[in-house]
Each structure stands twice: as C-alpha cells, then as structure tokens.
Design a protein around this motif. Structure first.
Motif, short mmCIF file in Angstrom:
data_model
loop_
_atom_site.label_atom_id
_atom_site.label_comp_id
_atom_site.label_asym_id
_atom_site.label_seq_id
_atom_site.Cartn_x
_atom_site.Cartn_y
_atom_site.Cartn_z
N ALA A 283 -4.18 -14.75 0.74
CA ALA A 283 -4.56 -13.63 1.61
C ALA A 283 -3.34 -13.09 2.35
O ALA A 283 -3.16 -11.87 2.48
N HIS A 284 -2.48 -13.99 2.81
CA HIS A 284 -1.26 -13.57 3.51
C HIS A 284 -0.36 -12.75 2.58
O HIS A 284 0.15 -11.69 2.95
N GLU A 285 -0.17 -13.23 1.37
CA GLU A 285 0.67 -12.52 0.39
C GLU A 285 0.09 -11.15 0.05
O GLU A 285 0.82 -10.16 0.03
N VAL A 286 -1.20 -11.10 -0.19
CA VAL A 286 -1.84 -9.83 -0.55
C VAL A 286 -1.75 -8.85 0.61
O VAL A 286 -1.47 -7.66 0.42
N ARG A 287 -1.98 -9.34 1.83
CA ARG A 287 -1.92 -8.49 3.01
C ARG A 287 -0.51 -7.90 3.19
O ARG A 287 -0.35 -6.71 3.46
N SER A 288 0.51 -8.72 3.00
CA SER A 288 1.87 -8.22 3.17
C SER A 288 2.21 -7.19 2.09
O SER A 288 2.88 -6.19 2.37
N LYS A 289 1.72 -7.41 0.88
CA LYS A 289 1.96 -6.43 -0.19
C LYS A 289 1.19 -5.13 0.07
O LYS A 289 1.70 -4.04 -0.20
N ALA A 290 -0.03 -5.25 0.61
CA ALA A 290 -0.81 -4.06 0.94
C ALA A 290 -0.13 -3.26 2.05
O ALA A 290 -0.11 -2.03 2.01
N ASP A 291 0.44 -3.96 3.03
CA ASP A 291 1.16 -3.27 4.10
C ASP A 291 2.36 -2.51 3.54
O ASP A 291 2.62 -1.37 3.93
N LEU A 292 3.09 -3.13 2.63
CA LEU A 292 4.24 -2.47 2.02
C LEU A 292 3.79 -1.27 1.18
O LEU A 292 4.42 -0.21 1.22
N ALA A 293 2.69 -1.42 0.44
CA ALA A 293 2.18 -0.30 -0.37
C ALA A 293 1.77 0.87 0.53
O ALA A 293 2.02 2.03 0.20
N ALA A 294 1.18 0.57 1.68
CA ALA A 294 0.81 1.62 2.63
C ALA A 294 2.05 2.34 3.16
O ALA A 294 2.05 3.56 3.33
N GLN A 295 3.12 1.58 3.40
CA GLN A 295 4.37 2.18 3.87
C GLN A 295 4.96 3.09 2.79
O GLN A 295 5.40 4.20 3.07
N VAL A 296 4.94 2.63 1.55
CA VAL A 296 5.45 3.44 0.44
C VAL A 296 4.63 4.71 0.29
O VAL A 296 5.17 5.80 0.04
N ARG A 297 3.31 4.60 0.46
CA ARG A 297 2.43 5.78 0.38
C ARG A 297 2.77 6.76 1.49
O ARG A 297 2.85 7.98 1.26
N ALA A 298 2.99 6.27 2.71
CA ALA A 298 3.35 7.14 3.83
C ALA A 298 4.68 7.85 3.56
O ALA A 298 4.83 9.04 3.82
N GLU A 299 5.64 7.10 3.01
CA GLU A 299 6.92 7.70 2.67
C GLU A 299 6.76 8.79 1.62
O GLU A 299 7.42 9.83 1.69
N ALA A 300 5.90 8.55 0.64
CA ALA A 300 5.66 9.56 -0.41
C ALA A 300 5.01 10.81 0.20
O ALA A 300 5.36 11.94 -0.17
N ALA A 301 4.09 10.62 1.13
CA ALA A 301 3.46 11.77 1.80
C ALA A 301 4.52 12.57 2.57
O ALA A 301 4.51 13.81 2.53
N ALA A 302 5.43 11.86 3.23
CA ALA A 302 6.49 12.55 3.96
C ALA A 302 7.41 13.31 3.01
O ALA A 302 7.86 14.42 3.33
N ARG A 303 7.67 12.73 1.85
CA ARG A 303 8.50 13.42 0.86
C ARG A 303 7.82 14.71 0.39
O ARG A 303 8.48 15.74 0.23
N ILE A 304 6.51 14.65 0.17
CA ILE A 304 5.76 15.86 -0.22
C ILE A 304 5.84 16.89 0.91
O ILE A 304 6.10 18.07 0.67
N HIS A 305 5.61 16.44 2.13
CA HIS A 305 5.64 17.30 3.32
C HIS A 305 6.97 18.04 3.42
O HIS A 305 7.00 19.25 3.64
N GLU A 306 8.07 17.31 3.22
CA GLU A 306 9.41 17.91 3.31
C GLU A 306 9.72 18.79 2.11
O GLU A 306 10.21 19.90 2.26
N ALA A 307 9.44 18.29 0.92
CA ALA A 307 9.80 19.01 -0.30
C ALA A 307 9.05 20.33 -0.44
O ALA A 307 9.61 21.33 -0.89
N GLU A 308 7.78 20.32 -0.04
CA GLU A 308 6.96 21.53 -0.19
C GLU A 308 6.88 22.33 1.10
O GLU A 308 6.19 23.34 1.15
N LYS A 309 7.60 21.86 2.13
CA LYS A 309 7.64 22.55 3.43
C LYS A 309 6.23 22.89 3.92
O LYS A 309 5.93 24.03 4.27
#
Length: 116
Positions: free
Chosen positions: A56-82
């Motif tokens: 559970a600890h391992e899965v939770r830490s990986k889920a947290d990282l995946a959420a961070q990567v998703r947020a970063e991708a959203a920010a990239r879309i936000h910036e790239a498409e203005k």
C-alpha cells in the motif's frame, strides 16, 4: 516522400511506441496482481498484513508521483496552448477549480524541484 523518409518515419514510430507509458502499464498491473495474490496466499496473517502495508505504501507513493506528472502535463498544455484556466478546464474536461488545483500542484512541484 522518399523511401529513405518512410524508413525514418517507421523507425520514429517504432521508437515512439517503445517509449510509450502504455507499454509498461500492463506489466505494472500484472505485477500488482501477482503481489496481491502472493500476499493473500501467505499462511501467517501478520506477515500478510505487513506485506500488504508495504504494498500500500509503494502504490500510494507511485500514485502521488503519477498525480504530480499529470499536473505537470496539464501545466504544459496550459502554457503551450496559452489557455486560461477556464480554457484548460474545457480542454481537459474538468472543472475550473480542478484545473486551478492542477496548476497550483505543478507550480509547487516546480518550486520544490528548483530548490533541490
């Protein structure tokens, strides 16, 4: 397009497919299923509990990282498409509040990485 160009395109497509996260998601899912099966098969309940806690600890830490990567991708879309926050929300099919949360998380991750 020449035969040479077609060859490069097919090599690029193959490389893109090999680096796709989808390729590793299936084995990841299989590994998770194998881990849960192994834990359920453990004869000692306390050992099973301890192993499930580690899983559970391992899965939770990986889920947290995946959420961070998703947020970063959203920010990239936000910036790239203005896009505005409303535009980002519409583009991603989420609420404006959620879009703002994603951008805030991306900024927080970026600020945290800049100080490390």
């Amino acid at each position: 397009m020449t035969a040479h160009d077609k060859g490069h395109d097919s090599m690029r497509n193959a490389a893109d497919q090999q680096s796709s996260p989808d390729i590793v998601l299936h084995p990841l899912s299989q590994a998770f299923q194998e881990a849960t099966r192994a834990i359920r098969a453990m004869p000692e309940p306390r050992d099973a509990y301890d192993s499930a806690t580690r899983l559970a600890h391992e899965v939770r830490s990986k889920a947290d990282l995946a959420a961070q990567v998703r947020a970063e991708a959203a920010a990239r879309i936000h910036e790239a498409e203005k896009l505005s926050i409303a535009g980002l929300a519409e583009r991603l099919g989420i609420s404006k509040a959620r879009a703002a949360q994603l951008l805030k998380a991306a900024r927080k991750a970026k600020d945290g990485n800049a100080t490390k």
